[in-house]
Design a protein around this motif. Structure first.
Motif, short mmCIF file in Angstrom:
data_model
loop_
_atom_site.label_atom_id
_atom_site.label_comp_id
_atom_site.label_asym_id
_atom_site.label_seq_id
_atom_site.Cartn_x
_atom_site.Cartn_y
_atom_site.Cartn_z
N GLY A 45 55.35 34.40 0.56
CA GLY A 45 55.82 34.22 1.93
C GLY A 45 56.91 35.17 2.37
N ILE A 57 49.09 28.07 0.76
CA ILE A 57 49.44 27.36 -0.47
C ILE A 57 48.73 26.01 -0.52
CG2 ILE A 57 51.33 26.26 -1.73
CD1 ILE A 57 51.26 29.29 -1.94
N LEU A 58 48.70 25.33 0.62
CA LEU A 58 48.06 24.01 0.68
C LEU A 58 46.56 24.12 0.38
CD1 LEU A 58 48.35 21.00 1.31
CD2 LEU A 58 47.90 21.54 3.72
N VAL A 86 55.44 32.28 8.15
CA VAL A 86 55.87 31.19 7.27
C VAL A 86 54.85 30.05 7.28
CG1 VAL A 86 57.64 29.42 6.90
CG2 VAL A 86 58.32 31.76 7.49
N LEU A 87 54.38 29.68 8.46
CA LEU A 87 53.38 28.60 8.56
C LEU A 87 52.07 29.02 7.90
CD1 LEU A 87 53.97 27.39 12.24
CD2 LEU A 87 54.78 26.35 10.11
N TYR A 110 51.77 31.04 5.38
CA TYR A 110 51.98 31.00 3.94
C TYR A 110 51.85 29.57 3.41
CZ TYR A 110 54.45 31.01 -0.51
OH TYR A 110 54.80 30.82 -1.83
N HIS A 111 52.48 28.62 4.08
CA HIS A 111 52.41 27.23 3.62
C HIS A 111 50.99 26.68 3.74
CE1 HIS A 111 56.62 26.56 2.76
NE2 HIS A 111 56.96 27.14 3.90
N SER A 112 50.27 27.06 4.78
CA SER A 112 48.88 26.62 4.90
C SER A 112 48.03 27.23 3.80
CB SER A 112 48.33 26.99 6.28
OG SER A 112 48.26 28.40 6.44
#
Length: 207
Positions: free
Chosen positions: A20, A66-67, A59-60, A62-64
């Motif tokens: 990220g 990872i999920l 950032v969003l 990246y988190h999506s």
């Protein structure tokens, strides 16, 4: 209006290869690089908004990613779907933020503004995803220097877009010139009509 950016493939590549924070740095560097050399100086508040409009979606995304990877397995089988979701999240978040700013500034309809100015850039976003996947493959075989292979297609994309934009601007300029000329002619017709009506009125009064 939303412009095509050549940094998207490298942002997605950074998401898939480094995580990220590097992706955020790449997105910010791409935006700052795009503002350098412009004839018109970008207002500070506009630049700050643009920085946020690329950092937050990254950032969003990246988190999506990872999920999705956590539920989709490892390796290419899990990475590609994760990158597709990350690209979608990045595009939607970025385009909706920019559209909201445009709609508020100009008092326009949010939905119409997004459809007319941002929806079509999805093609550019997913084209960047395709190039990013190719860069990740090259990166795994050739190392960091392999990323240089992504520069020519990005440069070609920028050149094609600028040429197309200049052509559209020249066409719009000609349309504006014709519109102004027509308005001048209509004004002259109204003046001549008024003069003719005045002359006819005087003739009738004389008769």
């Amino acid at each position: 209006r939303t412009e095509i950016t050549a940094s998207d493939p490298f942002v997605i590549t950074a998401l898939g290869a480094a995580g990220g924070l590097p992706a955020v740095l790449v997105s910010l560097a791409g935006l700052i690089g795009a503002t350098i050399g412009r004839r018109r100086r970008t207002a500070t508040i506009r630049l700050a908004f643009n920085l946020g409009a690329v950092a937050l979606p990254t950032v969003l995304a990246y988190h999506s990613m990872i999920l999705v990877r956590a539920t989709g397995g490892s390796g290419a089988a899990g990475l590609i779907p994760a990158l597709v979701v990350a690209t979608t999240v990045f595009f939607l978040c970025n385009s909706l933020m920019v559209t909201g700013a445009i709609a508020l500034e100009r008092g326009m309809s949010f939905t119409k503004t997004w459809i007319n100015s941002a929806l079509w850039t999805a093609v550019s976003a997913y084209a960047g995803l395709t190039l990013a996947v190719c860069l990740l493959v090259v990166l795994s075989f050739a190392g960091a220097w392999g990323l240089a292979l992504g520069i020519p297609p990005c440069w070609l994309l920028i050149h094609f877009y600028r040429t197309h934009k200049e052509r559209l601007e020249a066409q719009q300029k000609r349309i504006d010139q014709v519109t102004v000329h027509n308005e001048e002619l209509e004004e002259r017709v109204r003046e001549r009509t008024q003069e003719l009506e005045t002359a006819l009125t005087r003739i009738e009064e004389a008769n």
